[in-house]
Write a protein that holds these residues in place. Structure first.
Motif, PDB file in Angstrom:
ATOM      1  N   ARG A 124       0.865  -1.185   0.000  1.00 49.03           N
ATOM      2  CA  ARG A 124       0.000   0.000   0.000  1.00 49.03           C
ATOM      3  C   ARG A 124       0.892   1.222   0.000  1.00 49.03           C
ATOM      4  O   ARG A 124       1.993   1.198   0.543  1.00 49.03           O
ATOM      5  CB  ARG A 124      -0.905   0.021   1.226  1.00 49.03           C
ATOM      6  N   CYS A 125       0.412   2.304  -0.589  1.00 50.19           N
ATOM      7  CA  CYS A 125       1.153   3.557  -0.633  1.00 50.19           C
ATOM      8  C   CYS A 125       1.279   4.105   0.794  1.00 50.19           C
ATOM      9  O   CYS A 125       0.283   4.216   1.512  1.00 50.19           O
ATOM     10  CB  CYS A 125       0.438   4.569  -1.528  1.00 50.19           C
ATOM     11  N   ASP A 126       2.515   4.430   1.193  1.00 50.99           N
ATOM     12  CA  ASP A 126       2.739   4.981   2.522  1.00 50.99           C
ATOM     13  C   ASP A 126       2.253   6.426   2.629  1.00 50.99           C
ATOM     14  O   ASP A 126       2.170   6.966   3.726  1.00 50.99           O
ATOM     15  CB  ASP A 126       4.228   4.919   2.885  1.00 50.99           C
ATOM     16  N   GLY A 127       1.942   7.039   1.483  1.00 51.89           N
ATOM     17  CA  GLY A 127       1.436   8.413   1.509  1.00 51.89           C
ATOM     18  C   GLY A 127      -0.067   8.488   1.657  1.00 51.89           C
ATOM     19  O   GLY A 127      -0.581   9.193   2.527  1.00 51.89           O
ATOM     20  N   CYS A 128      -0.805   7.713   0.830  1.00 53.55           N
ATOM     21  CA  CYS A 128      -2.265   7.842   0.816  1.00 53.55           C
ATOM     22  C   CYS A 128      -2.994   6.531   1.135  1.00 53.55           C
ATOM     23  O   CYS A 128      -4.214   6.534   1.304  1.00 53.55           O
ATOM     24  CB  CYS A 128      -2.732   8.365  -0.542  1.00 53.55           C
ATOM     25  N   GLY A 129      -2.263   5.410   1.153  1.00 53.62           N
ATOM     26  CA  GLY A 129      -2.890   4.146   1.535  1.00 53.62           C
ATOM     27  C   GLY A 129      -3.474   3.342   0.395  1.00 53.62           C
ATOM     28  O   GLY A 129      -3.944   2.221   0.603  1.00 53.62           O
ATOM     29  N   VAL A 130      -3.435   3.866  -0.837  1.00 48.22           N
ATOM     30  CA  VAL A 130      -3.994   3.127  -1.970  1.00 48.22           C
ATOM     31  C   VAL A 130      -3.181   1.850  -2.201  1.00 48.22           C
ATOM     32  O   VAL A 130      -1.975   1.822  -1.965  1.00 48.22           O
ATOM     33  CB  VAL A 130      -4.026   4.026  -3.242  1.00 48.22           C
ATOM     34  N   ARG A 131      -3.851   0.794  -2.627  1.00 51.59           N
ATOM     35  CA  ARG A 131      -3.166  -0.464  -2.945  1.00 51.59           C
ATOM     36  C   ARG A 131      -2.366  -0.286  -4.220  1.00 51.59           C
ATOM     37  O   ARG A 131      -2.887   0.190  -5.234  1.00 51.59           O
ATOM     38  CB  ARG A 131      -4.185  -1.588  -3.108  1.00 51.59           C
ATOM     39  N   LEU A 164       5.471   4.324  -2.580  1.00 47.80           N
ATOM     40  CA  LEU A 164       4.560   5.407  -2.953  1.00 47.80           C
ATOM     41  C   LEU A 164       3.869   5.131  -4.277  1.00 47.80           C
ATOM     42  O   LEU A 164       4.473   4.542  -5.195  1.00 47.80           O
ATOM     43  CB  LEU A 164       5.335   6.728  -3.081  1.00 47.80           C
ATOM     44  N   CYS A 165       2.637   5.618  -4.394  1.00 46.99           N
ATOM     45  CA  CYS A 165       1.929   5.588  -5.673  1.00 46.99           C
ATOM     46  C   CYS A 165       2.479   6.743  -6.528  1.00 46.99           C
ATOM     47  O   CYS A 165       3.245   7.587  -6.039  1.00 46.99           O
ATOM     48  CB  CYS A 165       0.422   5.731  -5.471  1.00 46.99           C
ATOM     49  N   ALA A 166       2.071   6.787  -7.795  1.00 49.86           N
ATOM     50  CA  ALA A 166       2.606   7.806  -8.708  1.00 49.86           C
ATOM     51  C   ALA A 166       2.303   9.219  -8.205  1.00 49.86           C
ATOM     52  O   ALA A 166       3.168  10.096  -8.255  1.00 49.86           O
ATOM     53  CB  ALA A 166       2.031   7.584 -10.108  1.00 49.86           C
ATOM     54  N   GLU A 167       1.081   9.453  -7.721  1.00 53.47           N
ATOM     55  CA  GLU A 167       0.710  10.796  -7.270  1.00 53.47           C
ATOM     56  C   GLU A 167       1.526  11.197  -6.042  1.00 53.47           C
ATOM     57  O   GLU A 167       2.052  12.315  -5.958  1.00 53.47           O
ATOM     58  CB  GLU A 167      -0.792  10.870  -6.959  1.00 53.47           C
ATOM     59  N   CYS A 168       1.664  10.324  -5.060  1.00 50.45           N
ATOM     60  CA  CYS A 168       2.444  10.650  -3.857  1.00 50.45           C
ATOM     61  C   CYS A 168       3.928  10.804  -4.201  1.00 50.45           C
ATOM     62  O   CYS A 168       4.625  11.627  -3.608  1.00 50.45           O
ATOM     63  CB  CYS A 168       2.228   9.601  -2.774  1.00 50.45           C
ATOM     64  N   HIS A 169       4.404  10.026  -5.183  1.00 45.21           N
ATOM     65  CA  HIS A 169       5.795  10.156  -5.635  1.00 45.21           C
ATOM     66  C   HIS A 169       6.006  11.540  -6.245  1.00 45.21           C
ATOM     67  O   HIS A 169       6.993  12.217  -5.936  1.00 45.21           O
ATOM     68  CB  HIS A 169       6.096   9.045  -6.645  1.00 45.21           C
TER      69      HIS A 169
HETATM   70 ZN   LIG Z   1      -0.223   7.545  -2.600  1.00 49.53          ZN
END
Ligand SMILES: [Zn+2]
Length: 94
Positions: free
Chosen positions: A5-12, A76-81
């Motif tokens: 899961r993304c450590d920024g927003c939690g998305v899988r 991180l997901c792309a947006e959080c990255h």
């Molecule tokens: Zn994220």
């Protein structure tokens, strides 16, 4: 199956690695300039080491590590990255 899961927003995060970014952060004490002087040859290093050990014995493991070295890994997901790259110290500011 293992997934992140993304450590920024939690998305899988997708298991194929697409849109999954890893950020490693290290924080460590900077080494100062080393200068050896006449005074250094007269210091009582055994007493200094005993003082440091006694001081360390009063500290928690986290306090000791905070003063020397810490390392983190974030998935991180792309947006959080993108958000991290724009402002890496955003969460560090008061
Ligand atoms: Zn994220």
């Amino acid at each position: 199956m293992i997934y992140h899961r993304c450590d920024g927003c939690g998305v899988r995060l997708p298991s194929d690695g697409q849109g999954h970014f890893i950020v490693n952060v290290e924080a460590f004490a900077a080494a100062g300039r080393l200068e050896i002087t006449e005074h250094d040859s007269q210091r009582d290093y055994a007493a200094e080491i005993r003082r440091l050990i006694a001081a360390a014995a009063r500290m928690s493991a986290d306090e000791i590590e905070d003063g020397v070295f810490r390392k983190w890994r974030f998935d991180l997901c792309a947006e959080c990255h993108r958000r991290f790259l724009r402002d890496p110290l955003a969460r560090a500011r008061p």
